[in-house]
Design an enzyme around this catalytic site. Structure first.
Site, PDB file in Angstrom:
ATOM      1  N   HIS A  76      85.583  -9.907 124.837  1.00 58.94           N
ATOM      2  CA  HIS A  76      84.909  -9.054 123.852  1.00 58.94           C
ATOM      3  C   HIS A  76      84.249  -9.947 122.816  1.00 58.94           C
ATOM      4  CE1 HIS A  76      84.209  -5.910 120.872  1.00 58.94           C
ATOM      5  NE2 HIS A  76      84.363  -5.065 121.860  1.00 58.94           N
ATOM      6  N   ASP A 134      87.187  -1.056 128.277  1.00 54.16           N
ATOM      7  CA  ASP A 134      86.725  -0.598 129.593  1.00 54.16           C
ATOM      8  C   ASP A 134      87.695  -0.911 130.716  1.00 54.16           C
ATOM      9  OD1 ASP A 134      83.664  -1.592 128.283  1.00 54.16           O
ATOM     10  OD2 ASP A 134      84.144   0.471 128.845  1.00 54.16           O
TER      11      ASP A 134
HETATM   12  C1  SDX Z   1      82.049  -3.080 125.384  1.00 55.09           C
HETATM   13  O1  SDX Z   1      80.418  -4.942 121.096  1.00 55.09           O
HETATM   14  C2  SDX Z   1      81.223  -3.957 121.280  1.00 55.09           C
HETATM   15  O2  SDX Z   1      81.875  -3.512 120.370  1.00 55.09           O
HETATM   16  C3  SDX Z   1      81.240  -3.420 122.739  1.00 55.09           C
HETATM   17  C4  SDX Z   1      82.278  -2.331 122.999  1.00 55.09           C
HETATM   18  C5  SDX Z   1      81.995  -1.081 122.188  1.00 55.09           C
HETATM   19  O3  SDX Z   1      82.937  -0.324 121.952  1.00 55.09           O
HETATM   20  O4  SDX Z   1      80.787  -0.816 121.917  1.00 55.09           O
HETATM   21  O5  SDX Z   1      83.585  -2.801 122.684  1.00 55.09           O
HETATM   22  C6  SDX Z   1      82.265  -1.908 124.467  1.00 55.09           C
HETATM   23  O6  SDX Z   1      80.911  -3.362 125.705  1.00 55.09           O
HETATM   24  C7  SDX Z   1      83.246  -3.891 125.833  1.00 55.09           C
HETATM   25  C8  SDX Z   1      82.836  -5.140 126.707  1.00 55.09           C
HETATM   26  C9  SDX Z   1      82.594  -4.619 128.140  1.00 55.09           C
HETATM   27  N1  SDX Z   1      82.027  -5.717 128.974  1.00 55.09           N
HETATM   28  C10 SDX Z   1      82.780  -6.327 129.924  1.00 55.09           C
HETATM   29  O7  SDX Z   1      83.969  -6.098 130.146  1.00 55.09           O
HETATM   30  C11 SDX Z   1      82.003  -7.346 130.764  1.00 55.09           C
HETATM   31  C12 SDX Z   1      82.844  -8.609 130.952  1.00 55.09           C
HETATM   32  N2  SDX Z   1      82.937  -9.308 129.645  1.00 55.09           N
HETATM   33  C13 SDX Z   1      81.925 -10.231 129.333  1.00 55.09           C
HETATM   34  O8  SDX Z   1      80.765 -10.284 130.024  1.00 55.09           O
HETATM   35  C14 SDX Z   1      81.971 -10.783 127.916  1.00 55.09           C
HETATM   36  O9  SDX Z   1      83.279 -11.018 127.604  1.00 55.09           O
HETATM   37  C15 SDX Z   1      81.308  -9.957 126.833  1.00 55.09           C
HETATM   38  C16 SDX Z   1      79.906  -9.600 127.197  1.00 55.09           C
HETATM   39  C17 SDX Z   1      82.087  -8.714 126.586  1.00 55.09           C
HETATM   40  C18 SDX Z   1      81.309 -10.805 125.563  1.00 55.09           C
HETATM   41  O10 SDX Z   1      80.468 -11.837 125.769  1.00 55.09           O
HETATM   42  P1  SDX Z   1      80.226 -12.965 124.646  1.00 55.09           P
HETATM   43  O11 SDX Z   1      80.905 -12.641 123.365  1.00 55.09           O
HETATM   44  O12 SDX Z   1      78.766 -13.230 124.598  1.00 55.09           O
HETATM   45  O13 SDX Z   1      81.017 -14.169 125.211  1.00 55.09           O
HETATM   46  P2  SDX Z   1      80.428 -15.191 126.260  1.00 55.09           P
HETATM   47  O14 SDX Z   1      79.706 -14.458 127.346  1.00 55.09           O
HETATM   48  O15 SDX Z   1      79.685 -16.231 125.491  1.00 55.09           O
HETATM   49  O16 SDX Z   1      81.763 -15.820 126.906  1.00 55.09           O
HETATM   50  C19 SDX Z   1      82.460 -16.881 126.234  1.00 55.09           C
HETATM   51  C20 SDX Z   1      83.149 -17.639 127.363  1.00 55.09           C
HETATM   52  C21 SDX Z   1      82.184 -18.104 128.441  1.00 55.09           C
HETATM   53  O17 SDX Z   1      82.774 -19.231 129.071  1.00 55.09           O
HETATM   54  P3  SDX Z   1      82.269 -20.721 128.564  1.00 55.09           P
HETATM   55  O18 SDX Z   1      80.764 -20.756 128.714  1.00 55.09           O
HETATM   56  O19 SDX Z   1      82.717 -20.837 127.099  1.00 55.09           O
HETATM   57  O20 SDX Z   1      82.987 -21.689 129.478  1.00 55.09           O
HETATM   58  O21 SDX Z   1      84.083 -16.767 128.030  1.00 55.09           O
HETATM   59  C22 SDX Z   1      83.674 -16.591 129.387  1.00 55.09           C
HETATM   60  C23 SDX Z   1      82.220 -16.982 129.460  1.00 55.09           C
HETATM   61  O22 SDX Z   1      81.887 -17.439 130.784  1.00 55.09           O
HETATM   62  N3  SDX Z   1      83.876 -15.164 129.700  1.00 55.09           N
HETATM   63  C24 SDX Z   1      84.376 -14.701 130.835  1.00 55.09           C
HETATM   64  C25 SDX Z   1      84.436 -13.297 130.663  1.00 55.09           C
HETATM   65  N4  SDX Z   1      83.968 -12.968 129.450  1.00 55.09           N
HETATM   66  C26 SDX Z   1      83.610 -14.131 128.863  1.00 55.09           C
HETATM   67  N5  SDX Z   1      84.762 -15.325 131.977  1.00 55.09           N
HETATM   68  C27 SDX Z   1      85.247 -14.515 132.963  1.00 55.09           C
HETATM   69  N6  SDX Z   1      85.357 -13.169 132.878  1.00 55.09           N
HETATM   70  C28 SDX Z   1      84.957 -12.533 131.742  1.00 55.09           C
HETATM   71  N7  SDX Z   1      85.045 -11.205 131.651  1.00 55.09           N
END
Ligand code: SDX
Length: 428
Positions: A307, A364
């Protein structure tokens, strides 16, 4: 706490005001920085940039706190109803009984939609994703209520658009499902409460008497409460930016529906179930899929994990996880993918990759398991999220309008070609 911040660049020093919120959040107001220095700040994805000051929702990602207008999500999920939470978010206070009864009555008087909307619905193939149908039907309201196009009209006229949208979205959502399954639409019933009426329109059939199961209605009502607002998330920021151009409420909310659709945002609840089903079909090898999620060369992500703000547990996920056990138990549903989900969570919470990156289950991760148990098809999950998030979008749009916020227009750093002369085609 200092009331100003200093930025030194190019041998100059600039003093900027500091803003402190009611929960002691601190921000540097850079509104005058470019004018003073000619320099802008850069923050792709706005990970560290505030776009507004808001009194609607407070969340603390480190402590796992979520409050709507100061009330904790745990108390509201336990004691309130979705329509009461909608009133709280939009108007700022919990209503007394008389006020709430009047609000319920107003909403119930606007649940019917113009018959011509069925012609728009019939234009969609049954394969149309319900989110696309939903955003189109929301936009179509601008055609049926042209006076809504002007967001500068009186408070009463704007409030009528708010009531109309709150009332009609469940009808649109249920009808988008009926279009997908090729069933006749069901008309709203004013004798049912907000959530029960949606279930009736979604699952009812003209040929049989549909009784809403109170367990299902209560579970869905709580899920809608948990999704009702979440400060400046992707879709809410979209609603605010679109609304800041003085586009209508209906156009702004339709944009929010489309932003929510993405699998990294509200589309994640559909992606989680599809992921869990894929793992189940693949033999339930959790370790294999965890390795894929950690592999930088593998596009697979553990959907429902991570998140932007919560770097500890997502308080909604904790409530939904408990509700999933309760609802499946009450409904006598034994869903093997709930066990796969719990297994994944257990492994992830001990895995360095996830712990270091503070990746925990988000809202989610478990919600889809409940939707499945309630008989809601997977491509309707994000529609359910939109149904829940509607009051939050409305409240945020209303606050942005009432605060007279400027049109949203970010800056950029240009990295393209410098000046060059045009070369005629025959000389290239
Ligand atoms: C919602 O913003 C809100 O409030 C949203 C929400 C709401 O109520 O409106 O809470 C609802 O959208 C919840 C999130 C739902 N999405 C997912 O579950 C999709 C999977 N999660 C990700 O794609 C990710 O965690 C995000 C999009 C939610 C957050 O992304 P960020 O903050 O931009 O973080 P990032 O992509 O920069 O990740 C940081 C690191 C990375 O690794 P490094 O480059 O540092 O090595 O964490 C890793 C990412 O690769 N990472 C994951 C991951 N999520 C982040 N690796 C594996 N699986 C994951 N799910």
């Amino acid at each position: 706490m200092s009331n100003s911040a200093e930025i030194r660049i190019n041998g100059n020093s600039y003093e900027l005001p500091v803003v402190v919120g009611s929960e002691d959040e601190v921000a540097i107001d850079i509104g005058s920085f470019r004018t003073q220095s000619g320099v802008i700040t850069l923050d792709p994805g706005f990970k560290n940039t505030g776009s507004t000051q808001s009194a609607i929702t407070f969340l603390d990602g480190e402590k796992g706190i979520l409050r709507y207008r100061g009330y904790s999500i745990e108390e509201l999920a336990e004691n309130s109803t979705f329509l009461e939470v909608a009133y709280l978010l939009i108007y700022g206070e919990l209503p007394d009984k008389e006020t709430f009864d009047q609000f319920k009555k107003e909403v119930s008087l606007h649940t019917l939609v113009n018959e011509d909307i069925k012609k728009i619905l019939e234009g969609f193939p049954s394969a149309a994703h319900p989110m696309g149908v939903l955003s189109s039907l929301v936009t179509s309201l601008t055609a049926f209520y042209p006076e809504s196009l002007d967001p500068n009209r009186s408070k009463d006229r704007v409030n009528l658009s708010i009531i109309r949208l709150l009332a009609k979205l469940p009808t649109f959502a249920a009808w988008s499902y009926k279009n997908e399954v090729g069933h006749p639409v069901m008309y709203p019933r004013n004798d049912l409460d907000y959530t029960s009426n949606f279930l009736y329109m979604m699952f009812g059939l003209p040929s049989e008497k549909y009784e809403v199961d109170p367990v299902v209605a209560k579970a869905l009502d709580q899920l809608l409460i948990l999704h009702a607002d979440h400060e400046q998330n992707c879709s809410t920021a979209t609603v605010r930016v679109v609304g800041s151009s003085q586009a209508s409420l209906f156009a702004s909310i339709s944009a929010g529906v489309n932003a929510l659709w993405g699998p990294l945002h509200g589309g994640a609840n559909q992606a989680v179930i599809e992921m869990l089903a894929r793992i189940q079909q693949d033999g339930g090898d959790t370790a294999k899929w965890m390795a894929k999620a950690k592999d930088k060369d593998d596009p697979f992500r553990l959907m429902g994990f991570g998140h932007r703000v919560y770097k500890n547990f997502d308080p909604r996920a904790k409530i939904i996880k408990k509700a999933a056990d309760d609802v499946l138990d009450k409904l006598g549903v034994n869903d093997p993918i709930l066990d796969i989900a719990k297994g994944l969570e257990e492994v992830a919470l001990k895995d360095d990759y996830f712990v270091e990156r503070k990746l925990y289950p988000n809202v989610d991760f478990y919600s889809g398991i409940i939707y499945r148990a309630l008989g809601i098809p997977v491509d309707m999950f994000t529609v359910m999220f939109a149904l829940g998030r509607l009051p939050g979008w409305i409240a945020q749009w209303k606050e942005m309008r009432e605060n007279g916020e400027p049109i949203g227009r970010p800056r950029q750093v240009y990295t393209g070609s410098k000046l060059r002369q045009y070369v005629p085609m025959n000389k290239r």
